[in-house]
Design an enzyme around this catalytic site. Structure first.
Site, PDB file in Angstrom:
ATOM      1  CG  HIS A 197      -6.706 -14.869  -6.235  1.00  0.00           C
ATOM      2  ND1 HIS A 197      -6.446 -15.362  -7.483  1.00  0.00           N
ATOM      3  CD2 HIS A 197      -7.881 -14.172  -6.216  1.00  0.00           C
ATOM      4  CE1 HIS A 197      -6.536 -15.758  -8.323  1.00  0.00           C
ATOM      5  NE2 HIS A 197      -8.455 -15.066  -7.889  1.00  0.00           N
ATOM      6  CG  ASP A 198      -9.097 -18.427  -6.158  1.00  0.00           C
ATOM      7  OD1 ASP A 198      -9.443 -17.179  -5.996  1.00  0.00           O
ATOM      8  OD2 ASP A 198      -9.078 -18.575  -8.041  1.00  0.00           O
ATOM      9  CG  ASP A 240      -1.796   1.170   1.640  1.00  0.00           C
ATOM     10  OD1 ASP A 240      -1.534   2.185   0.403  1.00  0.00           O
ATOM     11  OD2 ASP A 240      -1.737   1.345   2.760  1.00  0.00           O
ATOM     12  CG  ASP A 245      -1.100   1.639  -3.304  1.00  0.00           C
ATOM     13  OD1 ASP A 245      -0.346   1.222  -3.546  1.00  0.00           O
ATOM     14  OD2 ASP A 245      -1.678   2.713  -2.405  1.00  0.00           O
ATOM     15  CG  ASP A 250      -7.272 -11.827 -13.646  1.00  0.00           C
ATOM     16  OD1 ASP A 250      -7.636 -12.330 -13.637  1.00  0.00           O
ATOM     17  OD2 ASP A 250      -6.286 -12.158 -12.598  1.00  0.00           O
ATOM     18  CG  ASP A 306      -6.238   3.094   0.611  1.00  0.00           C
ATOM     19  OD1 ASP A 306      -5.054   2.266   0.453  1.00  0.00           O
ATOM     20  OD2 ASP A 306      -6.965   3.212  -0.630  1.00  0.00           O
ATOM     21  CG  ASP A 353     -11.159 -15.295 -13.382  1.00  0.00           C
ATOM     22  OD1 ASP A 353     -10.654 -15.308 -12.184  1.00  0.00           O
ATOM     23  OD2 ASP A 353     -13.733 -15.399 -13.005  1.00  0.00           O
ATOM     24  CD  GLU A 395      -9.499 -19.335 -12.573  1.00  0.00           C
ATOM     25  OE1 GLU A 395      -9.493 -19.938 -11.539  1.00  0.00           O
ATOM     26  OE2 GLU A 395     -10.329 -18.886 -13.172  1.00  0.00           O
TER      27      GLU A 395
HETATM   28  C1  NOJ Z   1     -11.834 -16.814 -10.496  1.00  0.00           C
HETATM   29  C2  NOJ Z   1     -10.781 -16.255  -9.576  1.00  0.00           C
HETATM   30  O1  NOJ Z   1      -9.842 -16.930  -9.623  1.00  0.00           O
HETATM   31  C3  NOJ Z   1     -11.507 -15.864  -8.148  1.00  0.00           C
HETATM   32  O2  NOJ Z   1     -10.994 -15.485  -6.996  1.00  0.00           O
HETATM   33  C4  NOJ Z   1     -12.512 -15.827  -8.788  1.00  0.00           C
HETATM   34  O3  NOJ Z   1     -13.540 -15.911  -7.656  1.00  0.00           O
HETATM   35  C5  NOJ Z   1     -14.039 -16.793  -9.926  1.00  0.00           C
HETATM   36  N1  NOJ Z   1     -13.242 -17.254 -10.693  1.00  0.00           N
HETATM   37  C6  NOJ Z   1     -15.009 -15.842  -9.952  1.00  0.00           C
HETATM   38  O4  NOJ Z   1     -14.494 -14.559 -10.994  1.00  0.00           O
END
Ligand code: NOJ
Length: 550
Positions: free
Chosen positions: A324-325, A22, A30, A99, A26, A195, A252
């Site tokens: 990130h998932d 950051d 960023d 992305d 905030d 995505d 993806e």
């Molecule tokens: C896959 C993304 O990696 C995930 O973070 C997102 O929630 C879903 N697609 C929906 O866009």
């Protein structure tokens, strides 16, 4: 390697901008924060930066709900700053991959606002509207349909109700998406991470689902690699990528099979360069992510082995543990206690030396771990919050639900990047939007860079090896010791050079004496190891990894 695409010997680094750095206090990361840390990426040696979404968004799903494809959300900065980041990266010889989420938009995107305005809106058909929902369920709990009071019809959202699915059957939708992508490429970006792009073609008529087919949601069989998916991706290629050089397009693709992936990534078919497949990250669960079980290493070998073989002749693999998932790999399949450093290096070695393009997720190169979330109030992710609300409403014990969510929730990956041992880990001078892992006192970039034996320097060496040793990028792959529950072993071979990779994926001593020619291998050049002092012989210590060359 003149005739091979550049991305076969490249390594990609993913930044989740919200949680990276950051620059304005905030509490939210960023673009200024990204620009301030490019030395870190350069020191690691990465070739490509994949930036999770920075477009204007209501942030219902942290930017994967886009309300304007052509700008930057003020929370992350400005278009000017994005241009500056692009220039900085190019000056350092790195590329930028954006992305892009085009299976759905935000419900606040002007296209949807117009679509929902009336039944005869010119954009009505840009989304899916029905009087009666079908039985499909959303990835974020509940039905995949939401009633819109204004017109009394329901719209489809495979993800959150603020992420309505675009109707790709409509040629105007496709054209609008392609022209937007072209504007980004004209601006200078080097490609896209698309995505859930294998969800864009839905079975006409949207019939009820029966099984979910490879993806955990009911209805999945009607949109996971749906009927026109190859046609749409080929059209996208013609309209966007053809005639442009040196780009990367990675799709993806949850639920994708090897057979599908071969078609998607066969260069002669002009669809995508590589896919993210999910088979390996589903090996420790059965249907639901909230009840994971320990990984059986033999399942991982079978899975990776099949993918290596399936894409050996044509097509290409993406290699990843984290994004990130996903929860942090060292907590998931390594040992985030006594053997944290060793096991993080071991898992990195195992992954990076496969055939395919490796992806490193921010903090993975530090061996960052999962977080202990003490209460539901500490979670930020819509997936976790919706699941908790639904389970508790169904009568489950709140404490048990909370405990079950610890290992796999996505916020594990989204705690701030740990730069140093200062109060908020050097992430922000303000209040971070999500808690910082208290272990940043020990696990942080400053400490890792200062320590030659850190996970960071091991990842740096792995990346260097891919750049310098053609057998890593291009060599044939042979799996060994398929039935061994602890030792992961394989060879890579290219034009007279052979590499042996052996990794003890356990905290107990193990041996690789059973591989063909084991004695000779143990005496061969040792290119890389995580063991000190330099190991010899056929025995492997806990989490020991070695790469031999001959
Ligand atoms: C896959 C993304 O990696 C995930 O973070 C997102 O929630 C879903 N697609 C929906 O866009």
């Amino acid at each position: 390697m003149p005739s091979e695409p550049w991305w076969k010997s490249a390594v990609v680094y993913q930044i989740y901008p919200r949680s990276f750095a950051d620059s304005d206090g905030d509490g939210i990361g960023d673009l200024g924060g990204v620009r301030a840390h490019l030395d870190h990426l350069q020191a690691l040696g990465i070739d490509v930066l994949w930036l999770s979404p920075i477009y204007p968004s209501p942030q219902d799903d942290n930017g994967y709900d886009i309300s304007d494809y052509e700008d930057v959300d003020p929370v992350f900065g400005t278009l000017g700053e994005l241009d500056a980041l692009l220039a900085d990266l190019h000056a350092r010889g790195m590329r930028l991959v954006m992305d892009l989420v085009v299976n759905h938009t935000s419900d606040e995107h002007p296209w949807f606002v117009e679509s929902r305005a009336s039944k005869d809106s010119p954009k009505r058909d840009w989304y899916f509207w029905r009087e009666q929902p079908n039985n499909w369920t959303s990835a974020f709990s509940g039905s995949a349909w939401e009633l819109d009071e204004a017109t009394g019809e329901h719209y489809l959202h495979v993800f959150s109700r603020k992420q309505p699915d675009l109707n790709w059957e409509n040629p105007d939708v496709r054209e609008a998406v392609y022209s937007m992508m072209n504007r980004w490429l004209d601006r200078g970006v080097d490609g896209f991470r698309m995505d859930v792009v294998n969800f864009i073609s839905k079975t006409p008529g949207l019939p009820d689902g029966a099984t979910g087919a490879g993806w955990r949601q009911l209805g999945g069989e009607h949109y996971v690699c749906g009927p026109r998916i190859h046609e749409f991706l080929q059209e996208m290629h013609r309209e966007v990528f053809a005639g442009r050089d040196a780009l990367l397009n990675v799709g993806e693709m949850p639920g994708v099979t090897i057979e599908d992936a071969k078609l998607f990534t066969d260069p002669a078919r002009h669809e995508v360069d590589m896919v993210f497949q999910f088979e390996h990250v589903n090996l420790d669960q059965d249907g639901t992510k909230w009840k994971p079980f320990p990984l059986d290493l033999r399942d991982l070998k079978r899975s990776f082995g099949r993918w290596q073989e399936g894409l050996a002749e044509s097509g290409w693999n993406s290699l990843y543990w984290n994004n990130h998932d996903q929860p942090r790999i060292v907590s998931r399949w390594g040992d985030d206690g006594e053997h944290r450093v060793r096991s993080a290096k071991a898992l990195g070695t195992l992954l990076h030396l496969h055939r395919g393009t490796p992806y490193v997720y921010q903090g993975e190169e530090l061996g960052m771990t999962n977080m202990a979330f003490g209460s539901i109030g500490e979670f930020r992710d819509i997936e976790a919050l919706n699941h908790y609300a639904e389970a508790v409403a169904e009568g489950e014990d709140p404490a048990a639900v909370l405990a079950s969510m610890q290992p796999m929730n996505r916020d594990n990956a989204r705690t701030p990047m740990q730069w140093d041992d200062s109060p908020h880990a050097g992430f922000t001078a303000g209040e971070p939007w999500i808690g910082v892992n208290p272990n940043h006192a020990e696990i942080n970039a400053a400490a890792a860079i200062a320590d030659r034996d850190s996970v960071f320097h091991h990842y740096r060496r792995l990346i260097e090896l891919r750049h310098d040793e053609p057998a890593v990028a291009l060599g044939d792959f042979t799996m060994l010791l398929e039935d061994d529950p602890h030792v992961y072993a394989f060879t890579r071979a290219l034009e007279g050079t052979e590499l042996l990779v052996v990794v003890n994926v356990s905290g107990e001593p193990a041996s690789f004496a059973a591989i063909p020619d084991a004695e000779a291998w143990a005496g061969a050049e040792l290119v890389l190891t995580n063991a000190e002092p330099e190991p010899r012989g056929l025995e492997l210590g806990p989490w020991e990894a070695r790469v031999h060359r001959r």
